[in-house]
Design a protein around this motif. Structure first.
Motif, PDB file in Angstrom:
ATOM      1  N   ARG A  68      35.175   6.836  34.612  1.00 26.03           N
ATOM      2  CA  ARG A  68      34.734   8.322  34.277  1.00 26.03           C
ATOM      3  C   ARG A  68      33.358   8.415  34.441  1.00 26.03           C
ATOM      4  O   ARG A  68      32.578   9.057  35.199  1.00 26.03           O
ATOM      5  CB  ARG A  68      35.334   8.877  33.017  1.00 26.03           C
ATOM      6  CG  ARG A  68      35.217  10.424  33.072  1.00 26.03           C
ATOM      7  CD  ARG A  68      35.678  10.726  31.789  1.00 26.03           C
ATOM      8  NE  ARG A  68      34.963  10.435  30.655  1.00 26.03           N
ATOM      9  CZ  ARG A  68      33.738  10.723  30.275  1.00 26.03           C
ATOM     10  NH1 ARG A  68      32.986  11.923  30.886  1.00 26.03           N
ATOM     11  NH2 ARG A  68      32.997  10.282  29.035  1.00 26.03           N
ATOM     12  N   LEU A  69      32.685   7.381  33.376  1.00 24.69           N
ATOM     13  CA  LEU A  69      31.232   7.682  33.518  1.00 24.69           C
ATOM     14  C   LEU A  69      30.400   7.177  34.508  1.00 24.69           C
ATOM     15  O   LEU A  69      29.542   8.153  35.036  1.00 24.69           O
ATOM     16  CB  LEU A  69      30.738   6.653  32.243  1.00 24.69           C
ATOM     17  CG  LEU A  69      31.059   7.011  30.896  1.00 24.69           C
ATOM     18  CD1 LEU A  69      30.684   6.038  29.654  1.00 24.69           C
ATOM     19  CD2 LEU A  69      30.401   8.376  30.532  1.00 24.69           C
ATOM     20  N   TYR A  71      31.706   7.588  37.792  1.00 22.83           N
ATOM     21  CA  TYR A  71      31.955   8.739  38.782  1.00 22.83           C
ATOM     22  C   TYR A  71      31.089   9.937  38.281  1.00 22.83           C
ATOM     23  O   TYR A  71      30.406  10.365  39.256  1.00 22.83           O
ATOM     24  CB  TYR A  71      33.743   9.240  38.432  1.00 22.83           C
ATOM     25  CG  TYR A  71      33.757  10.425  39.349  1.00 22.83           C
ATOM     26  CD1 TYR A  71      34.071  10.407  40.707  1.00 22.83           C
ATOM     27  CD2 TYR A  71      33.812  11.845  38.626  1.00 22.83           C
ATOM     28  CE1 TYR A  71      34.255  11.645  41.139  1.00 22.83           C
ATOM     29  CE2 TYR A  71      34.285  12.808  39.374  1.00 22.83           C
ATOM     30  CZ  TYR A  71      34.349  12.757  40.535  1.00 22.83           C
ATOM     31  OH  TYR A  71      34.462  13.712  41.553  1.00 22.83           O
ATOM     32  N   GLU A  72      30.870  10.294  37.240  1.00 21.51           N
ATOM     33  CA  GLU A  72      29.786  11.352  36.839  1.00 21.51           C
ATOM     34  C   GLU A  72      28.718  11.037  37.239  1.00 21.51           C
ATOM     35  O   GLU A  72      28.019  11.983  37.846  1.00 21.51           O
ATOM     36  CB  GLU A  72      29.924  11.506  35.193  1.00 21.51           C
ATOM     37  CG  GLU A  72      31.354  12.179  34.757  1.00 21.51           C
ATOM     38  CD  GLU A  72      31.539  13.653  35.490  1.00 21.51           C
ATOM     39  OE1 GLU A  72      30.713  14.288  35.348  1.00 21.51           O
ATOM     40  OE2 GLU A  72      32.730  13.792  35.523  1.00 21.51           O
ATOM     41  N   GLN A  73      28.226   9.833  37.127  1.00 19.25           N
ATOM     42  CA  GLN A  73      26.751   9.309  37.609  1.00 19.25           C
ATOM     43  C   GLN A  73      26.621   9.299  38.958  1.00 19.25           C
ATOM     44  O   GLN A  73      25.512   9.618  39.450  1.00 19.25           O
ATOM     45  CB  GLN A  73      26.655   7.986  36.695  1.00 19.25           C
ATOM     46  CG  GLN A  73      24.923   7.526  36.926  1.00 19.25           C
ATOM     47  CD  GLN A  73      24.782   5.996  36.511  1.00 19.25           C
ATOM     48  OE1 GLN A  73      25.887   5.468  35.624  1.00 19.25           O
ATOM     49  NE2 GLN A  73      23.897   5.433  36.647  1.00 19.25           N
ATOM     50  N   LYS A  75      28.723  10.681  41.475  1.00 21.21           N
ATOM     51  CA  LYS A  75      29.461  11.627  42.342  1.00 21.21           C
ATOM     52  C   LYS A  75      28.573  12.268  43.275  1.00 21.21           C
ATOM     53  O   LYS A  75      29.171  12.678  44.355  1.00 21.21           O
ATOM     54  CB  LYS A  75      30.347  12.350  41.440  1.00 21.21           C
ATOM     55  CG  LYS A  75      29.522  13.642  40.800  1.00 21.21           C
ATOM     56  CD  LYS A  75      30.341  14.449  40.059  1.00 21.21           C
ATOM     57  CE  LYS A  75      29.594  15.428  39.167  1.00 21.21           C
ATOM     58  NZ  LYS A  75      30.582  16.191  38.234  1.00 21.21           N
TER      59      LYS A  75
END
Length: 144
Positions: A68-69, A71-73, A75
């Motif tokens: 998740r982290l 992906y957020e970083q 994307k």
């Protein structure tokens, strides 16, 4: 004449000796010890298996958080083999947004409020206990 108690006790003692001798020579004690060791092993295996499952769950939670982290970083500009996975995540996120919007529209059309807010008031423990005791005392007095 022999006393029947003495004969009985003597016979019983000889029989007990023979049973003990047979148990020692036939390995009954070994079988018992082996069974006890197996039972302990099964108990330890079950305990370790539960701990192992817990560790796997924790590791999966950490992997999910890492993903998740990341992906957020990344994307905005995914690289390499992440590109199709990011595209897939974006498509699924879009489907989720569309379905939430449809649900909200249906609720609005039907006059159904959104998720209700539930207020829960938690009193002081002593107050709750005192009130409960008072209720119980009042009920006891009414039943008398």
């Amino acid at each position: 004449m022999a006393d029947y108690k003495d004969i009985f006790n003597d016979t019983l003692g000889k029989l007990a000796g023979k049973v003990k001798e047979a148990a020692d020579t036939s390995g009954v004690l070994d079988v018992y010890a082996q069974g006890a060791n197996r039972a302990k092993a099964f108990g330890q295996i079950a305990k370790l298996s539960l701990e192992l499952n817990s560790e796997h769950d924790e590791l999966n939670r950490i992997y999910t958080e890492i993903g998740r982290l990341y992906y957020e970083q990344a994307k905005a500009a995914p690289e390499g083999f992440f590109v199709p996975l990011f595209d897939q995540a974006d498509r699924i996120a879009g489907k989720i947004r569309d379905k939430r919007a449809r649900i909200d529209a249906l609720r609005e059309d039907a006059g159904i409020a959104g998720e209700p807010d539930i207020e829960v008031e938690i009193g002081d423990f002593d107050e709750v206990v005192s009130a409960t005791e008072a209720d119980g005392t009042a009920a006891d007095n009414e039943n008398r």
